[in-house]
Write an enzyme that holds these catalytic residues in place. Sequence first.
Site, PDB file in Angstrom:
ATOM      1  CE1 TYR A   1      39.662  59.933  38.123  1.00 45.68           C
ATOM      2  CE2 TYR A   1      40.500  60.591  36.218  1.00 45.68           C
ATOM      3  CZ  TYR A   1      39.965  60.125  36.325  1.00 45.68           C
ATOM      4  OH  TYR A   1      38.587  59.164  35.776  1.00 45.68           O
TER       5      TYR A   1
ATOM      6  NE  ARG B   1      35.365  62.522  40.427  1.00 49.10           N
ATOM      7  CZ  ARG B   1      34.828  61.050  40.222  1.00 49.10           C
ATOM      8  NH1 ARG B   1      35.062  60.559  39.585  1.00 49.10           N
ATOM      9  NH2 ARG B   1      33.227  60.726  41.416  1.00 49.10           N
TER      10      ARG B   1
ATOM     11  CD  GLN C   1      27.838  51.770  36.461  1.00 49.56           C
ATOM     12  OE1 GLN C   1      27.526  51.766  35.120  1.00 49.56           O
ATOM     13  NE2 GLN C   1      26.315  51.672  36.356  1.00 49.56           N
ATOM     14  CG  ASN C   2      29.153  55.219  42.000  1.00 48.48           C
ATOM     15  OD1 ASN C   2      28.551  55.147  41.356  1.00 48.48           O
ATOM     16  ND2 ASN C   2      27.787  55.247  42.667  1.00 48.48           N
TER      17      ASN C   2
ATOM     18  CG  ASP D   1      31.599  57.264  45.477  1.00 46.29           C
ATOM     19  OD1 ASP D   1      30.873  56.225  46.365  1.00 46.29           O
ATOM     20  OD2 ASP D   1      30.663  57.146  44.991  1.00 46.29           O
TER      21      ASP D   1
ATOM     22  CG  HIS E   1      33.837  51.772  36.284  1.00 50.54           C
ATOM     23  ND1 HIS E   1      32.293  52.493  36.176  1.00 50.54           N
ATOM     24  CD2 HIS E   1      33.633  51.170  35.119  1.00 50.54           C
ATOM     25  CE1 HIS E   1      31.109  51.211  35.420  1.00 50.54           C
ATOM     26  NE2 HIS E   1      32.460  50.637  34.748  1.00 50.54           N
TER      27      HIS E   1
ATOM     28  N   GLY F   1      20.331  54.346  40.736  1.00 49.68           N
ATOM     29  CA  GLY F   1      20.658  54.887  40.184  1.00 49.68           C
ATOM     30  C   GLY F   1      21.742  55.081  38.929  1.00 49.68           C
ATOM     31  CB  THR F   2      23.458  52.977  37.011  1.00 54.79           C
ATOM     32  OG1 THR F   2      23.941  52.828  35.388  1.00 54.79           O
ATOM     33  CG2 THR F   2      22.299  52.160  37.263  1.00 54.79           C
ATOM     34  CB  SER F   3      21.413  55.890  32.674  1.00 53.27           C
ATOM     35  OG  SER F   3      22.951  56.357  31.926  1.00 53.27           O
TER      36      SER F   3
END
Length: 230
Positions: free
Chosen positions: A55, A58, A88-89, A91, A106, A171-173
Amino acid sequence: MAKKKLVVLTGAGISAESGLKTFRDSDGLWNGYNIEDVATPRAWRKDMKLVLEFYNMRRRDVAAANPNAAHIILAGLEEQFEVHIITQNIDDLHERAGSTNVLHLHGEIFKMRSERSEEFVYEIREDILHGQTAEDGAQLRPHIVWFEEAVPMIEPAAELASMADIFVVVGTSLAVYPAAGLINVAPRAIPKFIVDKRVPYTSAIYNLTAIEQPATEGMVLLREKLKEIM
């Protein structure tokens, strides 16, 4: 006249276009790491130093990245809509692009907390060190929701989704739950849009428009479509 409430769920695909790796790359690894080794409570108990190292790396990656055109378009939509972003990111690219209402499902890479209590949360821009402790004496860990942990922000996110006038996915599946279920919480009759380079199976979702493009290109098209329903 009050602005329409535009609720946007964003995922790894929008950050990927700023050069940030995702957990769902084709090799199943993240910068050479297995998810199970760095992003679960079991991993933390097994090798705290490895998780911190991962992390910390990251955090440096995010600090070096910049918002892309998709982030900037979303921020600009605040001129016409009451925009709420559920991401969900981990950043901060939405914030750096200028978005003012961002809910992180998250966690956030630039925060750390006590491993014992979520009461003690701190800003962090440098590395988190092994042996570095919170006020309660417990080791500091990334303020991230790992796999196998509860998602405490899902309830306020669901409340936002339920009040949307327009719901957008970028940008998410729609493969990571509980976040993926938010589109089903949005009112059935409202316009819904999904922007992704690989749009998942969505035929069960009513009143949905799919834009099968990367986030940066798809958001240009979405902005035009939103003008029709302002």
